[in-house]
Write a protein that holds these residues in place. Structure first.
Motif, PDB file in Angstrom:
ATOM      1  N   ILE A   7      42.593  67.585  35.677  1.00  0.00           N
ATOM      2  CA  ILE A   7      42.592  66.862  34.397  1.00  0.00           C
ATOM      3  C   ILE A   7      43.969  66.260  34.130  1.00  0.00           C
ATOM      4  N   LEU A   8      45.010  67.044  34.339  1.00  0.00           N
ATOM      5  CA  LEU A   8      46.357  66.519  34.123  1.00  0.00           C
ATOM      6  C   LEU A   8      46.664  65.402  35.115  1.00  0.00           C
ATOM      7  N   TYR A   9      46.274  65.574  36.356  1.00  0.00           N
ATOM      8  CA  TYR A   9      46.503  64.570  37.380  1.00  0.00           C
ATOM      9  C   TYR A   9      45.826  63.246  37.009  1.00  0.00           C
ATOM     10  N   TYR A  10      44.571  63.301  36.615  1.00  0.00           N
ATOM     11  CA  TYR A  10      43.849  62.079  36.262  1.00  0.00           C
ATOM     12  C   TYR A  10      44.305  61.510  34.912  1.00  0.00           C
ATOM     13  N   THR A  11      44.824  62.340  34.036  1.00  0.00           N
ATOM     14  CA  THR A  11      45.354  61.857  32.766  1.00  0.00           C
ATOM     15  C   THR A  11      46.583  60.979  32.991  1.00  0.00           C
ATOM     16  N   LEU A  12      47.328  61.246  34.053  1.00  0.00           N
ATOM     17  CA  LEU A  12      48.490  60.412  34.382  1.00  0.00           C
ATOM     18  C   LEU A  12      48.105  58.942  34.552  1.00  0.00           C
ATOM     19  N   GLU A  13      46.875  58.686  34.985  1.00  0.00           N
ATOM     20  CA  GLU A  13      46.425  57.315  35.226  1.00  0.00           C
ATOM     21  C   GLU A  13      46.080  56.562  33.946  1.00  0.00           C
TER      22      GLU A  13
ATOM     23  N   LYS B 239      47.427  71.688  26.435  1.00  0.00           N
ATOM     24  CA  LYS B 239      47.410  71.771  24.969  1.00  0.00           C
ATOM     25  C   LYS B 239      48.238  70.646  24.350  1.00  0.00           C
ATOM     26  N   LYS B 240      49.385  70.372  24.963  1.00  0.00           N
ATOM     27  CA  LYS B 240      50.303  69.362  24.426  1.00  0.00           C
ATOM     28  C   LYS B 240      49.747  67.945  24.521  1.00  0.00           C
ATOM     29  N   VAL B 241      48.969  67.671  25.566  1.00  0.00           N
ATOM     30  CA  VAL B 241      48.508  66.297  25.817  1.00  0.00           C
ATOM     31  C   VAL B 241      47.015  66.111  25.548  1.00  0.00           C
ATOM     32  N   TRP B 242      46.408  67.096  24.924  1.00  0.00           N
ATOM     33  CA  TRP B 242      44.955  67.109  24.736  1.00  0.00           C
ATOM     34  C   TRP B 242      44.409  65.805  24.159  1.00  0.00           C
ATOM     35  N   GLY B 243      45.113  65.176  23.261  1.00  0.00           N
ATOM     36  CA  GLY B 243      44.644  63.937  22.635  1.00  0.00           C
ATOM     37  C   GLY B 243      44.441  62.799  23.624  1.00  0.00           C
ATOM     38  N   GLY B 244      45.121  62.828  24.755  1.00  0.00           N
ATOM     39  CA  GLY B 244      44.990  61.776  25.758  1.00  0.00           C
ATOM     40  C   GLY B 244      43.930  62.054  26.817  1.00  0.00           C
ATOM     41  N   VAL B 245      43.297  63.221  26.726  1.00  0.00           N
ATOM     42  CA  VAL B 245      42.275  63.588  27.710  1.00  0.00           C
ATOM     43  C   VAL B 245      40.925  63.098  27.202  1.00  0.00           C
ATOM     44  N   ASN B 246      40.360  62.122  27.901  1.00  0.00           N
ATOM     45  CA  ASN B 246      39.080  61.579  27.460  1.00  0.00           C
ATOM     46  C   ASN B 246      37.941  62.047  28.363  1.00  0.00           C
TER      47      ASN B 246
END
Length: 135
Positions: free
Chosen positions: A39-45, A92-99
């Motif tokens: 999830i974090l890896y793909y959120t980078l994109e 937790k910190k970046v949750w808002g950007g995880v779609n």
């Protein structure tokens, strides 16, 4: 571990290093850790994620692939526990950007390494809000 310590690992992240580490530790690490990492890896994109959040994600993924951990990965059970804690903390910190697209992409990749029984372990990452997950 705080954000500044996590950020110190951002230069350790490479896409190749990430792919090699995840494929090497996937079964031993478990579906939950791998799913959080994907999830974090793909959120980078995503273009909806701030530069600050991308730096934090790079730090967490750099920590994951770095051979210099607080608890070395070679130690059974505990060795990957610190990695999971860092990944969940950053998630937790970046949750808002995880779609939904990111979650679907991560779950699709995850299903190539884990069977249905193992995939059930990831359900609680999203049945409760990450800020409610103990680290």
């Amino acid at each position: 571990m705080d954000i500044n310590e996590i950020l110190s690992y951002k230069d350790k992240f490479t896409k190749t290093g990430f792919r090699e580490k995840i494929s090497r530790i996937a079964k031993r690490a478990g579906a939950k850790l791998v799913y959080a990492a994907l999830i974090l890896y793909y959120t980078l994109e995503s273009d909806k994620v701030s530069i600050k959040d991308k730096a934090i994600i790079l730090g967490a993924l750099g920590y994951l692939i770095s051979p210099l951990d607080v608890v070395p990965d070679a130690i059974p059970i505990a060795g990957l526990g610190d990695d999971l804690a860092v990944l969940i903390y950053v998630l937790k910190k970046v949750w808002g950007g995880v779609n939904d697209e990111v979650r679907t992409k991560a779950k699709s990749k995850l299903s190539s390494w884990f069977d249905e029984d193992e995939l059930r372990d990831i359900d609680d990452l999203f049945t409760q809000k990450p800020e409610d997950t103990p680290v």
